[in-house]
Design a protein around this motif. Sequence first.
Motif, PDB file in Angstrom:
ATOM      1  N   LEU A   1       1.130  -1.280   0.229  1.00  0.00           N
ATOM      2  CA  LEU A   1      -0.020  -0.285   0.008  1.00  0.00           C
ATOM      3  C   LEU A   1       1.119   0.955   0.120  1.00  0.00           C
ATOM      4  N   ILE A   2       0.666   2.558  -0.639  1.00  0.00           N
ATOM      5  CA  ILE A   2       1.274   2.992  -1.042  1.00  0.00           C
ATOM      6  C   ILE A   2       1.322   3.909  -0.414  1.00  0.00           C
ATOM      7  N   ALA A   3       2.054   4.816   0.962  1.00  0.00           N
ATOM      8  CA  ALA A   3       2.681   5.551   1.799  1.00  0.00           C
ATOM      9  C   ALA A   3       1.737   7.179   2.123  1.00  0.00           C
ATOM     10  N   GLY A   4       2.414   7.513   1.301  1.00  0.00           N
ATOM     11  CA  GLY A   4       1.744   9.385   0.350  1.00  0.00           C
ATOM     12  C   GLY A   4       1.596   9.677   1.892  1.00  0.00           C
ATOM     13  N   GLU A   5       0.561  10.719   1.949  1.00  0.00           N
ATOM     14  CA  GLU A   5       1.334  12.565   2.988  1.00  0.00           C
ATOM     15  C   GLU A   5      -0.158  12.170   4.043  1.00  0.00           C
ATOM     16  N   PRO A   6       0.033  12.068   5.198  1.00  0.00           N
ATOM     17  CA  PRO A   6      -1.408  12.167   5.680  1.00  0.00           C
ATOM     18  C   PRO A   6      -1.969  13.741   5.862  1.00  0.00           C
ATOM     19  N   GLN A   7      -3.166  13.628   6.552  1.00  0.00           N
ATOM     20  CA  GLN A   7      -4.348  14.567   5.996  1.00  0.00           C
ATOM     21  C   GLN A   7      -3.856  15.522   6.347  1.00  0.00           C
ATOM     22  N   LYS A   8      -4.342  16.919   5.433  1.00  0.00           N
ATOM     23  CA  LYS A   8      -4.036  18.073   6.193  1.00  0.00           C
ATOM     24  C   LYS A   8      -5.368  18.847   5.854  1.00  0.00           C
ATOM     25  N   ARG A   9      -6.033  19.754   6.797  1.00  0.00           N
ATOM     26  CA  ARG A   9      -6.950  20.362   6.943  1.00  0.00           C
ATOM     27  C   ARG A   9      -7.147  21.659   7.674  1.00  0.00           C
ATOM     28  N   THR A  10      -7.469  22.368   6.924  1.00  0.00           N
ATOM     29  CA  THR A  10      -8.337  23.899   7.737  1.00  0.00           C
ATOM     30  C   THR A  10      -9.259  23.368   8.227  1.00  0.00           C
ATOM     31  N   SER A  11      -9.094  24.917   8.805  1.00  0.00           N
ATOM     32  CA  SER A  11     -10.225  24.980  10.348  1.00  0.00           C
ATOM     33  C   SER A  11     -11.002  26.098  10.376  1.00  0.00           C
ATOM     34  N   PRO A  12     -12.893  25.465  10.368  1.00  0.00           N
ATOM     35  CA  PRO A  12     -13.144  26.526   9.622  1.00  0.00           C
ATOM     36  C   PRO A  12     -14.070  28.472  10.217  1.00  0.00           C
ATOM     37  N   LYS A  13     -14.170  29.210   9.908  1.00  0.00           N
ATOM     38  CA  LYS A  13     -14.550  30.242  10.541  1.00  0.00           C
ATOM     39  C   LYS A  13     -16.177  29.923  11.349  1.00  0.00           C
ATOM     40  N   PRO A  14     -16.780  29.894  12.174  1.00  0.00           N
ATOM     41  CA  PRO A  14     -18.335  29.917  12.409  1.00  0.00           C
ATOM     42  C   PRO A  14     -18.688  31.625  12.656  1.00  0.00           C
ATOM     43  N   PHE A  15     -19.977  31.022  12.044  1.00  0.00           N
ATOM     44  CA  PHE A  15     -20.766  32.435  11.805  1.00  0.00           C
ATOM     45  C   PHE A  15     -22.333  32.220  12.553  1.00  0.00           C
ATOM     46  N   SER A  16     -22.624  33.187  12.851  1.00  0.00           N
ATOM     47  CA  SER A  16     -23.985  33.649  14.005  1.00  0.00           C
ATOM     48  C   SER A  16     -24.709  33.899  13.002  1.00  0.00           C
ATOM     49  N   THR A  17     -25.100  33.539  12.781  1.00  0.00           N
ATOM     50  CA  THR A  17     -27.222  33.063  11.266  1.00  0.00           C
ATOM     51  C   THR A  17     -28.636  33.158  11.593  1.00  0.00           C
ATOM     52  N   CYS A  18     -29.156  32.991  10.931  1.00  0.00           N
ATOM     53  CA  CYS A  18     -30.074  32.729  11.367  1.00  0.00           C
ATOM     54  C   CYS A  18     -30.477  32.644  10.102  1.00  0.00           C
ATOM     55  N   GLY A  19     -31.808  30.803  10.121  1.00  0.00           N
ATOM     56  CA  GLY A  19     -31.734  30.030   8.256  1.00  0.00           C
ATOM     57  C   GLY A  19     -33.149  29.255   8.469  1.00  0.00           C
ATOM     58  N   VAL A  20     -33.687  29.771   7.478  1.00  0.00           N
ATOM     59  CA  VAL A  20     -35.313  29.533   7.462  1.00  0.00           C
ATOM     60  C   VAL A  20     -35.871  28.684   6.350  1.00  0.00           C
ATOM     61  N   GLN A  21     -36.254  27.585   6.390  1.00  0.00           N
ATOM     62  CA  GLN A  21     -36.779  26.524   5.003  1.00  0.00           C
ATOM     63  C   GLN A  21     -38.223  25.984   4.998  1.00  0.00           C
ATOM     64  N   HIS A  22     -39.031  27.454   4.526  1.00  0.00           N
ATOM     65  CA  HIS A  22     -40.267  26.551   4.886  1.00  0.00           C
ATOM     66  C   HIS A  22     -40.718  25.550   4.601  1.00  0.00           C
ATOM     67  N   ARG A  23     -41.230  24.650   5.022  1.00  0.00           N
ATOM     68  CA  ARG A  23     -41.858  23.284   4.450  1.00  0.00           C
ATOM     69  C   ARG A  23     -43.483  23.363   5.542  1.00  0.00           C
ATOM     70  N   ASN A  24     -44.661  22.241   4.443  1.00  0.00           N
ATOM     71  CA  ASN A  24     -45.561  22.277   5.202  1.00  0.00           C
ATOM     72  C   ASN A  24     -46.129  21.193   5.786  1.00  0.00           C
ATOM     73  N   LEU A  25     -45.554  21.585   6.918  1.00  0.00           N
ATOM     74  CA  LEU A  25     -44.747  20.461   8.472  1.00  0.00           C
ATOM     75  C   LEU A  25     -46.236  20.642   9.488  1.00  0.00           C
ATOM     76  N   GLU A  26     -46.287  19.686  10.075  1.00  0.00           N
ATOM     77  CA  GLU A  26     -47.284  19.985  11.610  1.00  0.00           C
ATOM     78  C   GLU A  26     -46.182  21.310  12.653  1.00  0.00           C
ATOM     79  N   GLN A  27     -44.697  20.685  12.865  1.00  0.00           N
ATOM     80  CA  GLN A  27     -43.985  22.316  14.306  1.00  0.00           C
ATOM     81  C   GLN A  27     -43.334  22.083  12.538  1.00  0.00           C
ATOM     82  N   VAL A  28     -42.509  23.531  13.793  1.00  0.00           N
ATOM     83  CA  VAL A  28     -41.112  23.775  13.560  1.00  0.00           C
ATOM     84  C   VAL A  28     -40.643  23.005  14.148  1.00  0.00           C
ATOM     85  N   HIS A  29     -39.304  22.828  12.999  1.00  0.00           N
ATOM     86  CA  HIS A  29     -38.169  21.636  13.744  1.00  0.00           C
ATOM     87  C   HIS A  29     -37.024  23.222  13.836  1.00  0.00           C
ATOM     88  N   LEU A  30     -36.553  22.453  14.819  1.00  0.00           N
ATOM     89  CA  LEU A  30     -34.913  24.056  15.384  1.00  0.00           C
ATOM     90  C   LEU A  30     -34.011  23.307  15.618  1.00  0.00           C
TER      91      LEU A  30
END
Length: 423
Positions: free
Chosen positions: A211-240
Amino acid sequence: MGIEIKKEVFPSGLRLVTENITDFPTVSLGLWLNVGSRDETHSQNGLAHFIEHLFFKGTHRRTAIEIAKELDRLGGYSNAFTSKEYTCLHGKVLPEDLPRFLDILADIFLNPLFSPEDIEREKQIILQEIKMLEDSPEELVHELFSSLLWGEHPLARPILGEWEVISRVSSEDVISFYKKHYKASNLVIAAAGKVEHEELLTLVQNYFDKLIAGEPQKRTSPKPFSTCGVQHRNLEQVHLALGMATPGTKDERRYGLLFLNTLLGGNMSSRLFQEVREKRGLAYAIYSYLSLYEDVGQLGIYVAVEKEKLKETLLVIKDELNSLMEDKISTEEFEAAFDNLKSALLLSADSPDSRMTRLARNEFIFGRYIPYEETVQKIKTLTPQDITTLAREVFAVKPTLALLGPISEEEGLSLYQELFEEK
């Protein structure tokens, strides 16, 4: 109970970790890849999960039905999963069947066919899986929450992938992603139960020596956001889903986060369960959860309520977040949370699957085995003031809120601004 832990690091970077427990009658083994959906670009979203499916569709030695029949004959169980950071092929078998089981796993991992016919067929199956998710609001709202919290970072994207990407996946896409990521440096083989390290070591050497050695995984860290998103659905309840970013698994504050989550909504005696369900009857299900990645994490709260009760429910949640920041953790509450965490941890030690998973994750994240006793001791040293301090760090930001159900975007955003103005 005799327990012996051993580790071998191959020149290629492949790691083998075993926990031999002489009193266990079975052994759990997993091939763990440090590859998940956060390692995909936008145009690759869903490929790690797609490849996990394709592993079982045939090799140069076995057809898909032969793979299924051989696994079934072992009598235990086998499975696979893809997460944001890992892909795992795993199962539990009798000790004498371990060589046969590893032979199958090695074959499907090292020699996948990735035929165009299988890719087209599996594409339809995964598209149906995506539709199932979209038909489950209690699951879909968490995807919406992650997309809002992490923005354009890969952690924001669904593990299953997006419809537009999956529908046009080609053989070239699959093979290119596989060749880049599925290397020895990203692989940990973990086994727990009645297993002899030296015997398994010989098998692993025979199967994975090229099995080929390869390079260890390198990842970038995210920046979090404070926001609100709404998706309208014809449901009995609001899921949050409401929450915020936290430190990750590598951070020592992870122990306090476990405590904080338990107090907030981690069990039936938690604050949210008692206040929202038991005292006010606002919802049937409410809980908090903690998703920790190697560098960051997220603490989320889920509840489904009638639209008319949404504001009241959010106010209760807000009050409980504030309460945890105000030195209001009683000794009794604190000790109950500790007992819950300790018991859950130690009871999981009865399962070879749980121990195998712990071996692999500890190796990836810390490069060493962390005894159960060490974790218990870390939790035991925490104080109510430590949890209050951590709550002030985590809850001080404006939360991210995802709303899914019979509510308009204007209504959702207005409520968010009213309740969660900048602090």
